[in-house]
Design an enzyme around this catalytic site. Structure first.
Site, PDB file in Angstrom:
ATOM      1  N   GLY A  17       0.721  -1.184  -0.107  1.00 53.82           N
ATOM      2  CA  GLY A  17      -0.089  -0.027   0.068  1.00 53.82           C
ATOM      3  C   GLY A  17       0.802   1.364  -0.286  1.00 53.82           C
ATOM      4  CB  CYS A  38       3.867   8.753   2.225  1.00 51.12           C
ATOM      5  SG  CYS A  38       5.043   7.842   3.113  1.00 51.12           S
TER       6      CYS A  38
END
Length: 266
Positions: free
Chosen positions: A82, A183
């Site tokens: 993820g 991120c």
């Protein structure tokens, strides 16, 4: 920073500690975790935490967008975890929990409890981390400053077993993160223990963090597989197994990341 370290006698997993090998090629450990994950998922190997340090590498998770990698010349490996793009490199403690979870699996709870375990471990170093709603990881949050991520988390569940994990910046170069949008968050920054004034080593952090993770993960494990002690496995044997199997494993279990293309319409 000197800590009085004592190995716990109440833990529940095996540990494969590869820190003595220094920074290791990312794809070599990726092959190791996939081989181990396959065996753990089939209940043929014990639940294990892989602890290691990576050579400089950028990896992109499933949520990576083109704008997260502004410099197309940066080599980035696409992975099936993820999250978005991040950096792995020297001075960063990487932990991959490869564990079989009991049903029903709860991905959100597993990640949130991982964050709490990290927070408890960081208190030993005088560092307070927080959870942020809607954002995974362990964060340094101070009034009047942008939130900074100390620990990135990207965990995948497959066949009711976890893989990938977390990366804690101990002495990591923050500048290396700035070549991408870490991120995928352009309104946040990156922290390290060193930048927080903590002088410590990967080994000292491992000795505090790993037992805390082991205790935390016990609630998710299949009861019959829980062991009475934290067991450190033979790192040399694990690496030798992967090198021996390398001929039968894919040459790459990740591929160079490319932005999605838009189909042309006539």
């Amino acid at each position: 920073m000197r800590l009085h370290l004592q190995r716990t006698k109440v833990a529940h997993v095996h540990v494969l500690n590869l820190l003595n090998y220094g920074p290791i090629e990312y794809m070599r450990i990726d092959a190791l975790q996939r081989d181990l994950h396959d065996r753990v998922a089939r209940l043929e190997a014990p639940d294990t935490l892989i602890v290691w340090e990576s050579q400089p590498t950028y990896t992109a998770g499933r949520r990576t967008q083109p704008q997260d990698i502004p410099d197309s010349h940066i080599p980035v490996i696409a992975m099936d975890r993820g999250g978005s793009v991040t950096f792995h490199g020297p001075g960063q403690l990487v932990v991959y929990p490869i564990v079989k979870v009991k049903p029903p699996k709860d991905v959100v709870s597993f990640v949130r409890n991982t964050e709490l375990a990290i927070g408890r471990a960081m208190k030993h170093f005088g560092v307070v981390t927080q959870q942020i709603e809607g954002r995974s990881g362990a964060w340094i949050v101070r009034e009047g400053q942008i939130d900074r991520k100390l620990v990135a988390i990207g965990i995948k569940f497959a066949d009711d077993a976890t893989m990938h994990g977390m990366a804690l910046n101990v002495t990591t170069s923050i500048e290396d993160f700035m070549r991408v949008v870490p991120c995928g968050l352009d309104d946040a920054g990156v922290a390290s223990l060193q930048n927080e004034g903590v002088e410590t080593t990967l080994g000292e952090v491992e000795a505090i963090l790993v037992p805390e993770l082991a205790r935390t993960y016990a609630q998710f494990l299949i009861p019959e597989r829980i062991e009475a002690e934290l067991t450190y496995d033979d790192a040399a044997a694990a690496l030798a197994r992967i090198d021996h199997l390398s001929a039968s494993l894919p040459a790459k279990t990740g591929v160079a990341w490319k932005p999605p293309t838009t189909k042309e319409t006539n």
